[in-house]
Scaffold this active site. Structure first.
Site, PDB file in Angstrom:
ATOM      1  N   ILE A  93       0.823  -1.217   0.000  1.00  0.00           N
ATOM      2  CA  ILE A  93       0.000   0.000   0.000  1.00  0.00           C
ATOM      3  C   ILE A  93       0.859   1.270   0.000  1.00  0.00           C
ATOM      4  O   ILE A  93       0.401   2.326  -0.452  1.00  0.00           O
ATOM      5  CB  ILE A  93      -1.004  -0.026   1.181  1.00  0.00           C
ATOM      6  CG1 ILE A  93      -2.192   0.897   0.899  1.00  0.00           C
ATOM      7  CG2 ILE A  93      -0.327   0.320   2.498  1.00  0.00           C
ATOM      8  CD1 ILE A  93      -3.370   0.693   1.820  1.00  0.00           C
TER       9      ILE A  93
ATOM     10  N   GLY B  71       3.858  -4.126  11.022  1.00  0.00           N
ATOM     11  CA  GLY B  71       2.964  -4.338   9.888  1.00  0.00           C
ATOM     12  C   GLY B  71       2.913  -3.139   8.962  1.00  0.00           C
ATOM     13  O   GLY B  71       3.911  -2.469   8.704  1.00  0.00           O
ATOM     14  N   VAL B  72       1.706  -2.856   8.485  1.00  0.00           N
ATOM     15  CA  VAL B  72       1.533  -1.786   7.507  1.00  0.00           C
ATOM     16  C   VAL B  72       1.873  -0.425   8.134  1.00  0.00           C
ATOM     17  O   VAL B  72       2.395   0.479   7.453  1.00  0.00           O
ATOM     18  CB  VAL B  72       0.111  -1.847   6.903  1.00  0.00           C
ATOM     19  CG1 VAL B  72      -0.954  -1.464   7.881  1.00  0.00           C
ATOM     20  CG2 VAL B  72       0.025  -1.005   5.646  1.00  0.00           C
ATOM     21  N   ASP B  73       1.627  -0.282   9.413  1.00  0.00           N
ATOM     22  CA  ASP B  73       1.931   0.956  10.136  1.00  0.00           C
ATOM     23  C   ASP B  73       3.436   1.253  10.064  1.00  0.00           C
ATOM     24  O   ASP B  73       3.856   2.374   9.721  1.00  0.00           O
ATOM     25  CB  ASP B  73       1.486   0.757  11.594  1.00  0.00           C
ATOM     26  CG  ASP B  73       1.421   2.031  12.415  1.00  0.00           C
ATOM     27  OD1 ASP B  73       1.472   3.126  11.822  1.00  0.00           O
ATOM     28  OD2 ASP B  73       1.305   1.919  13.641  1.00  0.00           O
TER      29      ASP B  73
ATOM     30  N   SER C 273      -6.901  -4.986  10.736  1.00  0.00           N
ATOM     31  CA  SER C 273      -6.970  -5.974  11.842  1.00  0.00           C
ATOM     32  C   SER C 273      -6.514  -7.375  11.448  1.00  0.00           C
ATOM     33  O   SER C 273      -6.424  -8.242  12.327  1.00  0.00           O
ATOM     34  CB  SER C 273      -8.371  -6.063  12.471  1.00  0.00           C
ATOM     35  OG  SER C 273      -8.650  -4.901  13.225  1.00  0.00           O
TER      36      SER C 273
ATOM     37  N   GLY D 214      -3.686  -8.608  10.509  1.00  0.00           N
ATOM     38  CA  GLY D 214      -2.280  -8.960  10.714  1.00  0.00           C
ATOM     39  C   GLY D 214      -2.004  -9.226  12.177  1.00  0.00           C
ATOM     40  O   GLY D 214      -2.468 -10.224  12.746  1.00  0.00           O
TER      41      GLY D 214
ATOM     42  N   TYR E 176      -3.301  -7.976  14.666  1.00  0.00           N
ATOM     43  CA  TYR E 176      -4.533  -8.049  15.458  1.00  0.00           C
ATOM     44  C   TYR E 176      -5.359  -9.318  15.188  1.00  0.00           C
ATOM     45  O   TYR E 176      -6.458  -9.473  15.733  1.00  0.00           O
ATOM     46  CB  TYR E 176      -5.378  -6.783  15.272  1.00  0.00           C
ATOM     47  CG  TYR E 176      -4.820  -5.558  15.991  1.00  0.00           C
ATOM     48  CD1 TYR E 176      -3.676  -5.643  16.782  1.00  0.00           C
ATOM     49  CD2 TYR E 176      -5.435  -4.313  15.876  1.00  0.00           C
ATOM     50  CE1 TYR E 176      -3.158  -4.526  17.436  1.00  0.00           C
ATOM     51  CE2 TYR E 176      -4.932  -3.189  16.534  1.00  0.00           C
ATOM     52  CZ  TYR E 176      -3.791  -3.309  17.311  1.00  0.00           C
ATOM     53  OH  TYR E 176      -3.295  -2.200  17.954  1.00  0.00           O
TER      54      TYR E 176
HETATM   55  P1  ADP Z   1      -3.388  -4.894  12.314  1.00  0.00           P
HETATM   56  O1  ADP Z   1      -2.597  -4.530  13.540  1.00  0.00           O
HETATM   57  O2  ADP Z   1      -4.609  -3.997  12.125  1.00  0.00           O
HETATM   58  O3  ADP Z   1      -3.701  -6.341  12.247  1.00  0.00           O
HETATM   59  P2  ADP Z   1      -1.232  -5.197  10.342  1.00  0.00           P
HETATM   60  O4  ADP Z   1      -0.459  -4.130   9.679  1.00  0.00           O
HETATM   61  O5  ADP Z   1      -0.501  -6.123  11.241  1.00  0.00           O
HETATM   62  O6  ADP Z   1      -2.455  -4.463  11.086  1.00  0.00           O
HETATM   63  O7  ADP Z   1      -1.943  -6.091   9.254  1.00  0.00           O
HETATM   64  C1  ADP Z   1      -3.040  -5.680   8.470  1.00  0.00           C
HETATM   65  C2  ADP Z   1      -2.902  -6.279   7.086  1.00  0.00           C
HETATM   66  O8  ADP Z   1      -1.978  -5.492   6.333  1.00  0.00           O
HETATM   67  C3  ADP Z   1      -2.356  -7.705   7.054  1.00  0.00           C
HETATM   68  O9  ADP Z   1      -3.101  -8.453   6.094  1.00  0.00           O
HETATM   69  C4  ADP Z   1      -0.901  -7.522   6.608  1.00  0.00           C
HETATM   70  O10 ADP Z   1      -0.427  -8.650   5.888  1.00  0.00           O
HETATM   71  C5  ADP Z   1      -1.053  -6.343   5.680  1.00  0.00           C
HETATM   72  N1  ADP Z   1       0.158  -5.557   5.381  1.00  0.00           N
HETATM   73  C6  ADP Z   1       1.328  -5.476   6.047  1.00  0.00           C
HETATM   74  N2  ADP Z   1       2.175  -4.630   5.417  1.00  0.00           N
HETATM   75  C7  ADP Z   1       1.515  -4.148   4.325  1.00  0.00           C
HETATM   76  C8  ADP Z   1       1.835  -3.250   3.261  1.00  0.00           C
HETATM   77  N3  ADP Z   1       3.031  -2.646   3.176  1.00  0.00           N
HETATM   78  N4  ADP Z   1       0.882  -3.010   2.316  1.00  0.00           N
HETATM   79  C9  ADP Z   1      -0.329  -3.602   2.381  1.00  0.00           C
HETATM   80  N5  ADP Z   1      -0.695  -4.453   3.347  1.00  0.00           N
HETATM   81  C10 ADP Z   1       0.213  -4.731   4.310  1.00  0.00           C
END
Ligand code: ADP
Length: 173
Positions: free
Chosen positions: A11, A32-34, A122, A124, A126
């Site tokens: 993303i 994760g994505v954050d 949520s 990943g 979570y």
């Molecule tokens: P949460 O804490 O809400 O679960 P995460 O970031 O751990 O958030 O995961 C949410 C989703 O985003 C998961 O399916 C994970 O595989 C995905 N994810 C992680 N990194 C990226 C990225 N760079 N781009 C898109 N999706 C991602």
């Protein structure tokens, strides 16, 4: 009508007006994505998040709510930070998960965004089960009233998750 696309990818590379961050309530970064958004976006995003903590969200951003910052070095113009619920087997928290999508869309609309990309909130760290996470996302996006946002993209990080999402959408048709 809002067009809804399911795409595989990272993303942080997506060129849309606003990308949504699956943040945690501290707004100060995480995994994760954050983590990816703050790494690629640079320190400007974190500085704005700190300012939001100091002003509007002293106790953190509540689960289900959404707030925007600019997007630093990312190709998008804004990041909409939202806090998904942690999965619970004993308690139904799905309305909070749907709130994340609905409130992020509202914030994007207020910014005048026409295109928005969402991660699978949520699903990943979570631990929300992927199929149901997709179902909750599509429930909100398909029912959304017309706003300035005409294109919503659900960005699935890997091929397996993307295939699952496509399967879920097929079964909903
Ligand atoms: P949460 O804490 O809400 O679960 P995460 O970031 O751990 O958030 O995961 C949410 C989703 O985003 C998961 O399916 C994970 O595989 C995905 N994810 C992680 N990194 C990226 C990225 N760079 N781009 C898109 N999706 C991602």
């Amino acid at each position: 009508m809002m067009e809804i696309e399911l795409v595989q990818g990272d993303i942080t590379a997506v060129r849309v007006d606003a990308i949504v961050n699956a943040a945690n309530s501290s707004l100060l970064g995480g995994g994760g994505v954050d983590g990816a958004i703050h790494r690629r976006g640079g320190s400007a995003i974190l500085a704005e998040c700190r300012a939001l903590r100091a002003s509007r969200y002293g106790r953190g951003l509540p689960t289900g709510q959404a707030v925007a910052t600019t997007a630093g070095n990312l190709p998008a113009s804004w990041v909409v930070h939202t806090v998904g619920p942690v999965w619970s087997a004993s308690e139904d928290r799905s309305s909070l998960l749907r709130d994340c999508y609905a409130n992020s869309l509202r914030v994007a609309d207020e910014l005048g965004a026409t295109s928005v990309a969402f991660p699978l909130i949520s699903a990943g760290i979570y631990r929300w089960p992927v199929e149901d996470a997709v179902r909750q996302a599509l429930a909100v996006l398909t029912a959304a009233r017309p706003t300035t946002v005409t294109r919503a993209r659900l960005v699935l990080f890997d091929a397996t998750t993307h295939a699952t999402a496509v399967g879920v959408r097929e079964r909903l048709r």
